[in-house]
Design a protein around this motif. Structure first.
Motif, PDB file in Angstrom:
ATOM      1  N   LEU A  39     -13.687   6.217   1.617  1.00 15.92           N
ATOM      2  CA  LEU A  39     -14.750   6.408   0.619  1.00 15.92           C
ATOM      3  C   LEU A  39     -14.416   7.472  -0.415  1.00 15.92           C
ATOM      4  CD1 LEU A  39     -17.809   6.272   3.046  1.00 15.92           C
ATOM      5  CD2 LEU A  39     -17.172   4.527   1.375  1.00 15.92           C
ATOM      6  N   LYS A  40     -13.244   8.073  -0.283  1.00 13.80           N
ATOM      7  CA  LYS A  40     -12.898   9.191  -1.164  1.00 13.80           C
ATOM      8  C   LYS A  40     -12.967   8.782  -2.640  1.00 13.80           C
ATOM      9  CE  LYS A  40      -9.852  13.177  -1.020  1.00 13.80           C
ATOM     10  NZ  LYS A  40     -10.872  13.959  -1.634  1.00 13.80           N
ATOM     11  N   ASP A  41     -12.488   7.568  -2.928  1.00 10.46           N
ATOM     12  CA  ASP A  41     -12.521   7.121  -4.324  1.00 10.46           C
ATOM     13  C   ASP A  41     -13.241   5.780  -4.456  1.00 10.46           C
ATOM     14  OD1 ASP A  41     -10.716   5.713  -2.877  1.00 10.46           O
ATOM     15  OD2 ASP A  41      -9.016   6.011  -4.216  1.00 10.46           O
ATOM     16  N   LYS A  42     -14.115   5.484  -3.473  1.00 11.50           N
ATOM     17  CA  LYS A  42     -14.796   4.189  -3.501  1.00 11.50           C
ATOM     18  C   LYS A  42     -16.268   4.357  -3.142  1.00 11.50           C
ATOM     19  CE  LYS A  42     -10.694   1.744  -1.769  1.00 11.50           C
ATOM     20  NZ  LYS A  42      -9.970   2.939  -1.246  1.00 11.50           N
ATOM     21  N   GLU A  59     -29.599  13.417   9.027  1.00  2.99           N
ATOM     22  CA  GLU A  59     -29.485  14.456   8.015  1.00  2.99           C
ATOM     23  C   GLU A  59     -28.464  14.038   6.957  1.00  2.99           C
ATOM     24  OE1 GLU A  59     -29.275  18.380   9.989  1.00  2.99           O
ATOM     25  OE2 GLU A  59     -28.363  18.997   8.083  1.00  2.99           O
ATOM     26  N   GLY A  60     -28.802  14.262   5.717  1.00  2.00           N
ATOM     27  CA  GLY A  60     -27.846  13.946   4.648  1.00  2.00           C
ATOM     28  C   GLY A  60     -28.033  12.573   4.042  1.00  2.00           C
ATOM     29  N   VAL A  61     -28.958  11.779   4.595  1.00  2.00           N
ATOM     30  CA  VAL A  61     -29.211  10.456   4.012  1.00  2.00           C
ATOM     31  C   VAL A  61     -30.436  10.558   3.096  1.00  2.00           C
ATOM     32  CG1 VAL A  61     -29.747   8.027   4.462  1.00  2.00           C
ATOM     33  CG2 VAL A  61     -28.308   9.309   6.070  1.00  2.00           C
ATOM     34  N   GLU A  62     -30.261  10.188   1.844  1.00  2.48           N
ATOM     35  CA  GLU A  62     -31.375  10.198   0.886  1.00  2.48           C
ATOM     36  C   GLU A  62     -32.064   8.834   0.922  1.00  2.48           C
ATOM     37  OE1 GLU A  62     -30.117  11.063  -3.145  1.00  2.48           O
ATOM     38  OE2 GLU A  62     -31.974  10.221  -3.952  1.00  2.48           O
ATOM     39  N   VAL A  63     -33.398   8.852   1.039  1.00  2.00           N
ATOM     40  CA  VAL A  63     -34.149   7.592   1.089  1.00  2.00           C
ATOM     41  C   VAL A  63     -34.796   7.338  -0.270  1.00  2.00           C
ATOM     42  CG1 VAL A  63     -36.045   6.347   2.205  1.00  2.00           C
ATOM     43  CG2 VAL A  63     -34.624   7.902   3.552  1.00  2.00           C
ATOM     44  N   ARG A  64     -34.604   6.125  -0.786  1.00  2.00           N
ATOM     45  CA  ARG A  64     -35.235   5.760  -2.057  1.00  2.00           C
ATOM     46  C   ARG A  64     -36.003   4.451  -1.886  1.00  2.00           C
ATOM     47  NH1 ARG A  64     -30.570   6.700  -6.715  1.00  2.00           N
ATOM     48  NH2 ARG A  64     -30.206   8.930  -6.346  1.00  2.00           N
ATOM     49  N   ASP A  81     -18.165   9.245  -1.357  1.00  2.00           N
ATOM     50  CA  ASP A  81     -17.673  10.541  -0.909  1.00  2.00           C
ATOM     51  C   ASP A  81     -18.824  11.554  -0.863  1.00  2.00           C
ATOM     52  OD1 ASP A  81     -15.883  12.404  -0.131  1.00  2.00           O
ATOM     53  OD2 ASP A  81     -15.138  12.840  -2.144  1.00  2.00           O
ATOM     54  N   GLY A  82     -19.230  11.902   0.336  1.00  2.00           N
ATOM     55  CA  GLY A  82     -20.254  12.935   0.499  1.00  2.00           C
ATOM     56  C   GLY A  82     -21.666  12.523   0.129  1.00  2.00           C
ATOM     57  N   CYS A  83     -21.944  11.241   0.041  1.00  2.00           N
ATOM     58  CA  CYS A  83     -23.262  10.819  -0.437  1.00  2.00           C
ATOM     59  C   CYS A  83     -23.707   9.551   0.295  1.00  2.00           C
ATOM     60  CB  CYS A  83     -23.140  10.579  -1.943  1.00  2.00           C
ATOM     61  SG  CYS A  83     -24.619   9.988  -2.701  1.00  2.00           S
TER      62      CYS A  83
END
Ligand SMILES: [Mn+2]
Length: 350
Positions: free
Chosen positions: A8-11, A59-64, A38-40
């Motif tokens: 996922l670094k560049d994808k 933790e770290g998962v954004e819900v929309r 990456d990180g998201c």
């Protein structure tokens, strides 16, 4: 997680499978879109799931809130500056074509992405192990109680329902799969379907069943005799038991999956029943009842600590009877822990 992170670094990946979405986000929903980069981690769910999702996600998962997939993708393209999206390979051609139509950026189905997630799922955390064990305890409690219920006259379907009811009373949230409860001649079909046939004296009864807890499956099989058993039945049973124990002894970190299969299979072959064991020796268990790794004759994979696999050889004599014995094993640093707490010597119910 490292290899997925590297991927996922560049994808940016769009995770579509229900089980992978649950595994990576902590939220299970019939519909939803999880974007990983990456990180998201961003999870889109609709109004039916939004409150539960906010409570359930890691933790770290954004819900929309999801209204339309095309709008969600536009947001992601804008926020993450995405030029293309990667997805898993296990969607239908129709789903894939429809998605491609809807998206404003190219969509690439990636086997590497699918494999990375499956490989992660094959190694269980302590929390995942706890859920599998909890599910297994519910199943074996039900098995302990079902033995008094098995007698001539009880139909296979009735036995299946009773076993499922008892598993749920014992804490199962659901069933891992359609419970198999078969008797007499039906036991010669490894995945026979329960019928209205009543159990009769002299029958083998095979029960292959599993519970789910926290989304995780258990899996076990026991074969018992009703009233009496012929010498041939006892011989086949004990052969399967020896094969299963040999297979279990071969389950350890570093072992080739096909070698585990071979170890169990050769016991059955030497006893003259090689043609009567027509499925693989075992499979991984987790969020799905069949996952990696596979203990099959063709599998070049090696076992690693954290894998949970079944060991379930059988002998099936067409139109006569069959035997299968199945335990679930957790691969440790130096061997394997049997997660199935349940006797295996032949039970002849009187
Ligand atoms: Mn199984």
């Amino acid at each position: 997680m490292d290899e997925l992170k590297a991927f996922l670094k560049d994808k940016t990946a769009l995770i579509l499978s229900e089980v992978n979405r649950f595994y990576l986000s902590g939220m299970r929903s019939s519909l939803g879109y999880l974007f990983l980069s990456d990180g998201c981690k961003i999870l889109y769910v609709d109004g039916r799931y939004i409150e539960a999702a906010r409570q359930a996600v890691f933790e770290g998962v954004e819900v929309r809130l999801l209204s339309k997939l095309s709008e969600a993708v536009s947001e992601i393209v804008r926020d993450l500056k995405v030029k293309e999206l990667y997805c898993e390979t296990d969607l239908t051609v129709c789903e894939y074509e429809q998605l491609k139509e809807m998206l404003s950026v190219p969509l690439k189905a990636s086997q590497a992405l699918s494999d990375l997630i499956l490989n992660l799922r094959a190694v269980k955390s302590q929390k995942e192990l706890f859920f599998v064990i909890s599910a297994q305890r519910a199943a074996e409690k039900a098995f302990g109680e079902i033995l008094n219920f098995i007698k001539p006259g009880v139909t296979e379907r009735r036995l299946k329902l009773e076993l499922e009811y008892k598993m749920q009373l014992a804490g199962a949230e659901g069933m891992s799969f359609e419970t198999i409860a078969i008797s007499g001649k039906n036991t010669s079909k490894p995945h026979g379907v329960p019928t209205e046939k009543p159990i009769e004296a002299g029958d083998f009864v095979t029960m292959d069943f599993g519970a789910t807890v926290g989304g995780y499956c258990s899996d076990m099989t026991r074969t018992v005799a009703v009233g009496h058993a012929t010498d041939e039945m006892i011989y086949c049973y004990n052969t399967v038991l020896r094969a299963q124990e040999a297979g279990i002894a071969a389950i350890k970190p570093g072992a080739l999956c096909r070698d585990v299969d071979k170890t169990a299979r050769s016991v059955i072959e030497k006893a003259g029943f090689g043609d009567c064991f027509n499925h693989s020796t075992g499979h991984g268990v987790g969020l799905e009842i069949h996952e990696q790794p596979n203990l099959s004759a063709r599998s070049e994979s090696r076992l690693s600590p954290g894998n949970i696999v079944t060991c379930e050889p059988g002998i099936y004599l067409e139109d006569r009877f069959g035997v299968r014995i199945e335990d679930m094993l957790f691969v440790t640093q130096n061997g394997a822990q049997n997660l199935t707490n349940c006797q295996k010597n032949l039970i002849i119910l009187k």
